[in-house]
Design a protein around this motif. Structure first.
Motif, PDB file in Angstrom:
ATOM      1  N   VAL A  87       1.524  -0.867  -0.403  1.00 11.39           N
ATOM      2  CA  VAL A  87       0.203  -0.223  -0.395  1.00 11.39           C
ATOM      3  C   VAL A  87       0.870   1.009   0.050  1.00 11.39           C
ATOM      4  O   VAL A  87       2.163   1.237   1.018  1.00 11.39           O
ATOM      5  CB  VAL A  87      -1.167  -0.037   1.046  1.00 11.39           C
ATOM      6  N   ASN A  88       0.241   1.999  -0.582  1.00 11.18           N
ATOM      7  CA  ASN A  88       1.069   3.667  -1.050  1.00 11.18           C
ATOM      8  C   ASN A  88       0.343   4.069  -0.116  1.00 11.18           C
ATOM      9  O   ASN A  88      -0.615   4.393   0.182  1.00 11.18           O
ATOM     10  CB  ASN A  88       1.349   4.068  -2.499  1.00 11.18           C
ATOM     11  N   HIS A  89       0.821   4.734   1.389  1.00 11.24           N
ATOM     12  CA  HIS A  89       0.545   6.292   1.867  1.00 11.24           C
ATOM     13  C   HIS A  89      -0.132   7.207   1.628  1.00 11.24           C
ATOM     14  O   HIS A  89      -1.028   8.244   1.391  1.00 11.24           O
ATOM     15  CB  HIS A  89       0.490   5.712   3.057  1.00 11.24           C
ATOM     16  N   LYS A  90       1.438   7.358   1.577  1.00  5.36           N
ATOM     17  CA  LYS A  90       1.771   9.104   1.020  1.00  5.36           C
ATOM     18  C   LYS A  90       2.521   8.941  -0.057  1.00  5.36           C
ATOM     19  O   LYS A  90       3.390   8.644  -0.067  1.00  5.36           O
ATOM     20  CB  LYS A  90       2.162   9.791   2.396  1.00  5.36           C
ATOM     21  N   PRO A  91       2.581  10.196  -1.052  1.00  5.16           N
ATOM     22  CA  PRO A  91       4.269  10.329  -1.628  1.00  5.16           C
ATOM     23  C   PRO A  91       5.457  10.438  -1.169  1.00  5.16           C
ATOM     24  O   PRO A  91       5.614  11.142  -0.081  1.00  5.16           O
ATOM     25  CB  PRO A  91       3.732  11.727  -2.729  1.00  5.16           C
ATOM     26  N   PHE A  92       6.233  10.225  -2.223  1.00  3.85           N
ATOM     27  CA  PHE A  92       8.112  10.095  -1.475  1.00  3.85           C
ATOM     28  C   PHE A  92       8.457  11.746  -2.153  1.00  3.85           C
ATOM     29  O   PHE A  92       8.390  11.997  -3.049  1.00  3.85           O
ATOM     30  CB  PHE A  92       8.763   8.774  -1.911  1.00  3.85           C
ATOM     31  N   GLN A  93       9.300  12.742  -1.014  1.00  2.00           N
ATOM     32  CA  GLN A  93       9.818  13.442  -1.826  1.00  2.00           C
ATOM     33  C   GLN A  93      10.915  13.470  -1.673  1.00  2.00           C
ATOM     34  O   GLN A  93      11.687  14.832  -2.507  1.00  2.00           O
ATOM     35  CB  GLN A  93       8.992  14.593  -0.935  1.00  2.00           C
ATOM     36  N   GLY A  94      11.655  12.551  -1.365  1.00  2.00           N
ATOM     37  CA  GLY A  94      13.046  12.611  -1.850  1.00  2.00           C
ATOM     38  C   GLY A  94      13.882  12.510  -0.301  1.00  2.00           C
ATOM     39  O   GLY A  94      13.102  13.409   0.325  1.00  2.00           O
ATOM     40  N   PHE A  95      15.417  12.385   0.034  1.00  2.00           N
ATOM     41  CA  PHE A  95      15.824  12.439   1.202  1.00  2.00           C
ATOM     42  C   PHE A  95      16.801  13.159   0.550  1.00  2.00           C
ATOM     43  O   PHE A  95      16.717  14.207  -0.298  1.00  2.00           O
ATOM     44  CB  PHE A  95      16.864  11.859   1.046  1.00  2.00           C
ATOM     45  N   ASN A  96      16.922  14.960   1.735  1.00  2.00           N
ATOM     46  CA  ASN A  96      17.805  15.505   1.360  1.00  2.00           C
ATOM     47  C   ASN A  96      19.393  14.759   2.157  1.00  2.00           C
ATOM     48  O   ASN A  96      18.998  14.267   2.777  1.00  2.00           O
ATOM     49  CB  ASN A  96      17.786  17.453   2.219  1.00  2.00           C
ATOM     50  N   ARG A  97      20.470  15.848   2.024  1.00  2.00           N
ATOM     51  CA  ARG A  97      21.216  15.171   2.124  1.00  2.00           C
ATOM     52  C   ARG A  97      21.752  15.001   3.683  1.00  2.00           C
ATOM     53  O   ARG A  97      22.090  14.180   4.343  1.00  2.00           O
ATOM     54  CB  ARG A  97      22.432  16.132   2.335  1.00  2.00           C
TER      55      ARG A  97
END
Length: 188
Positions: free
Chosen positions: A115-125
């Motif tokens: 299940v996908n619950h929320k979008p992944f916005q990416g990791f910062n450093r």
């Protein structure tokens, strides 16, 4: 490919255990490689199921390796267990095969439900830095202090440039755990 995830398992009493772990992705299987001893290993062998949680909240990774395991949970849909309420996604898996090893067995799991619950916005450093530092903390006593120290010095650069409140809080937990280890270690 290895994905850094949080694995939630339950024991026979229904208590949930959460642990950060690198899971190997191989075609349709997820391969879990916990070090012995491990509650994740014990629970997976006992119940034959787990939830693989994908999260961008690095506090959960840092929290789990520093003894902070009380994170909000929700019940899974296809297995008896729980997933992280703050997970971006989760996958419920079933243990299909075990390749035992005296140090690090390989547990081959198949996906039952995702299940996908929320979008992944990416990791910062900074998030990357905390994840890598959490891995180092999980290997205290297995890696030479010089390696840990030099990697932490490098990781701090990304934290200082891009860290927010969550990342600094997680980093603080990790640095406290390292300092406690150093104070109690005869090897340093």
């Amino acid at each position: 490919m290895i994905q850094e995830v949080l694995i939630s398992t339950i024991n026979a009493e229904g208590e949930t255990h959460i642990a950060p772990m690198g899971v190997h992705v191989d075609a349709n299987q997820l391969i879990v490689l916990p070090f012995k001893p491990s509650l994740t290993l014990d629970n997976l062998l006992q119940t034959k199921t787990a939830a693989i949680n994908y999260s961008d909240d690095v506090r959960i990774f840092a929290g789990c390796v520093t003894g902070r395991r009380d994170w909000p949970l929700l019940p899974t849909e296809c297995i008896n267990g729980n997933y992280l309420a703050d997970a971006l996604a989760h996958t419920e898996v079933k243990l299909e095969q075990l390749e035992d090893d005296s140090v690090r067995p390989r547990l081959f799991c198949t996906r039952l439900h995702s299940v996908n619950h929320k979008p992944f916005q990416g990791f910062n450093r900074a998030q990357y830095s905390v994840l890598e530092a959490a891995i180092l903390v999980s290997r205290l006593g297995r890696l030479p202090w010089e390696k840990i120290s030099s990697e932490l010095d490098y990781l701090r650069i990304g934290l200082e440039k891009t860290g927010g409140d969550r990342e600094w809080q997680a980093w603080g937990w990790l640095m406290q755990a390292i300092e406690e280890y150093r104070l109690n270690s005869e090897d340093l």
